[in-house]
Design a protein around this motif. Structure first.
Motif, PDB file in Angstrom:
ATOM      1  N   ILE A   1      40.590  37.550  39.037  1.00 20.05           N
ATOM      2  CA  ILE A   1      39.610  38.298  39.838  1.00 20.05           C
ATOM      3  C   ILE A   1      38.371  37.447  40.098  1.00 20.05           C
ATOM      4  O   ILE A   1      37.853  37.395  41.224  1.00 20.05           O
ATOM      5  CB  ILE A   1      39.235  39.621  39.127  1.00 20.05           C
TER       6      ILE A   1
ATOM      7  N   PHE B   1      39.224  34.454  42.748  1.00 19.55           N
ATOM      8  CA  PHE B   1      39.416  34.893  44.135  1.00 19.55           C
ATOM      9  C   PHE B   1      38.124  35.465  44.734  1.00 19.55           C
ATOM     10  O   PHE B   1      37.873  35.285  45.933  1.00 19.55           O
ATOM     11  CB  PHE B   1      40.542  35.917  44.221  1.00 19.55           C
ATOM     12  N   SER B   2      37.325  36.142  43.931  1.00 21.63           N
ATOM     13  CA  SER B   2      36.046  36.664  44.433  1.00 21.63           C
ATOM     14  C   SER B   2      35.136  35.532  44.892  1.00 21.63           C
ATOM     15  O   SER B   2      34.498  35.610  45.950  1.00 21.63           O
ATOM     16  CB  SER B   2      35.343  37.478  43.345  1.00 21.63           C
TER      17      SER B   2
ATOM     18  N   THR C   1      42.188  39.502  45.391  1.00 19.12           N
ATOM     19  CA  THR C   1      41.262  40.116  44.426  1.00 19.12           C
ATOM     20  C   THR C   1      41.656  41.571  44.168  1.00 19.12           C
ATOM     21  O   THR C   1      41.733  42.018  43.017  1.00 19.12           O
ATOM     22  CB  THR C   1      39.805  40.064  44.949  1.00 19.12           C
TER      23      THR C   1
END
Length: 499
Positions: free
Chosen positions: A352, A355-356, A451
């Motif tokens: 997470i 990808f954020s 995400t």
């Protein structure tokens, strides 16, 4: 009178044997052999983007023709992904790695001497088949030989750091060969030969020193071979062999009748990846590998071209920037090794986070297309942050999947990543001719989708043993589904992991 009840202690599990032997010379030797293959993969993935100008000159290719050439190579990677994983689960990790590395070396040599673009495409397609199988199978093999405390770090170092070393070597050697032989020479043929050297070095090492996976042998009932490998493992690591090398039979092991356990194609149950226990995981891994393939390989392909268009940089300057990106990526991967092991972060939290940040860096890069320094910094962050999840997912996938299907499922899901990588050169070349921002919009949207997928997929594997059989998933799934919704979907709230 009644005879006394004698309690017989069950022998250790394979995981307990591996943990007792710990990390030592055996794993170090295995890591070095597999690293040669992954370094070769990293070099192959980078060298293509360096060949734009010589191929335009020698074969008369335009931008779209060169993009199509990239797609042909990624098509070979797609075939290699699928076939390599199937061979690894049906016939063993050792057989898959030896056969695919041999194919890569032979076809790679032919491509360096190709007289025309047609024969070059055929040779590079076959080279791609060999390269495509390397990382999924090598990752599974290393995971299956690693003690639990070292599993994530070794796999991250193999898939991430060794690959980044390959890209660094390709850039450095490419610049040196280009400067030494001159832009008008056939320097690219020398470059292609150099890229095959790590693969050729790996072949004798694998033939004489590469062991088969004990997990693969165990699920096929070849316990005597497992016992011999455990003796070799403990001997090299200088540790004591537990229980004479006997391994407990897993209660989830299916009972095979007759000679079925010794027939690899009958024993291999590929369709289980679509079973209720694995379908969600298969879908999630497909999304993640697709996102990583599109962003990571797409960025490697198009970034030097963007530097040329936006800032008029030449080959040496552009690939110096790519080298710096690779160095930064290695730093991020090293950090991710420890970040993903934090108890309230885990594998999902690392995915997470990565990808954020890719999403944010992509959007910011669009605003810095007039500032060369800021543009390079943001692209370095983008490349490194997608490299983080792309490396973590190999660890995460290996831990999510049972040994009976590990290589083939990773290869199946990663084949969609290779398909995305195959489309990326054509899509991004078209986007460059319309608006450079379209490339970064696509990166940010794909990263956003990954995400969301990582938030919704709530299976965490941190601290859990590797699975042998699909039937073991039911207990894990029931345990995960008992957790409160916020605990399931927000990794940092998962205090239940320490209980």
């Amino acid at each position: 009178g009644a005879s006394p009840l004698i309690m017989v202690e069950a022998p250790p599990s394979l995981e307990e044997h591996l943990d007792a032997a710990g990390f030592g010379w055996f794993q170090m030797r295995l890591f070095l052999i597999l690293s040669l293959l992954v370094v070769a993969d990293g070099m192959e993935m980078t060298v293509l983007s360096m060949l734009r100008e010589p191929f335009k000159r020698e074969f008369g290719l335009d931008d779209y023709g060169f993009a199509a050439l990239g797609s042909v190579i990624f098509a070979g990677l797609l075939v290699g992904n699928l076939s390599g994983g199937f061979v690894a689960d049906a016939f063993g990790r050792r057989a898959a790695l030896l056969s695919m590395a041999s194919l890569f070396c032979i076809a790679g040599t032919f491509s360096a001497f190709a007289p025309d673009i047609f024969s070059f495409c055929i040779a590079r397609f076959i080279t791609g088949i060999g390269v495509g199988a390397i990382i999924p199978v090598a990752d599974s093999h290393l995971l299956e030989w690693s003690p639990a405390p070292w599993r994530a770090r070794l796999a991250m170092a193999l898939v991430g750091a060794a690959f980044a070393v390959g890209t660094l070597i390709a850039c450095g050697v490419g610049i040196a060969v280009h400067e030494l032989f001159g832009a008008d020479s056939e320097w690219w043929r020398v470059m292609l030969i150099i890229c095959i050297i790590p693969g050729f070095m790996s072949l004798p090492a694998m033939f004489f020193l590469l062991p088969e996976s004990m997990h693969w042998l165990l699920v096929r009932g070849r316990n005597d071979e497992v016992k011999e490998l455990l003796k070799e493992l403990n001997s090299l690591n200088g540790t004591e062999l537990l229980s004479g090398g006997n391994v407990s039979v897993n209660k989830f092991a299916p009972v095979e009748e007759g000679d079925e356990a010794h027939q690899p194609l009958l024993n291999w149950r590929f369709l289980e990846i679509f079973s209720p226990e694995l379908l969600g995981t298969t879908a999630y891994l497909t999304v993640i590998f697709t996102a990583c393939g599109y962003i990571y390989y797409g960025h490697i392909f198009i970034y030097p071209r963007l530097l040329e268009i936006l800032f008029d940089l030449k080959l040496k300057e552009a690939y110096t920037a790519v080298m710096l990106n690779s160095l930064f990526e290695m730093c991020i991967i090293l950090a991710m090794m420890f970040y993903m092991d934090l108890e309230y972060i885990g594998r999902r939290g690392a995915m997470i986070t990565g990808f954020s940040l890719v999403c944010v860096a992509s959007l910011l890069a669009m605003a810095q297309e007039q500032d060369e320094t800021n543009f390079k910094i943001l692209n370095a962050i983008l490349r490194a942050m997608v490299g983080g999840p792309f490396t973590v997912v190999y660890v995460y996938a290996g831990e999510l999947l049972p040994s009976t299907l590990r290589s083939s499922t990773i290869s199946f899901c990663n084949s969609f990543g290779r398909l995305a990588a195959m489309l990326a050169p054509v899509v991004e070349t078209a986007a460059v001719h319309v608006d450079v921002n379209l490339i970064y919009y696509s990166f940010s949207l794909v990263a956003l989708a990954a995400t969301v997928a990582s938030i919704l997929h709530f299976r965490e594997t941190l601290g859990r043993p590797l699975l042998l059989y699909t039937s073991q998933l039911k207990e894990q799934r029931e345990e995960d589904e008992k957790q409160p919704l916020m605990t399931r979907y927000a990794p940092f709230m998962a205090k239940w992991r320490t209980e």
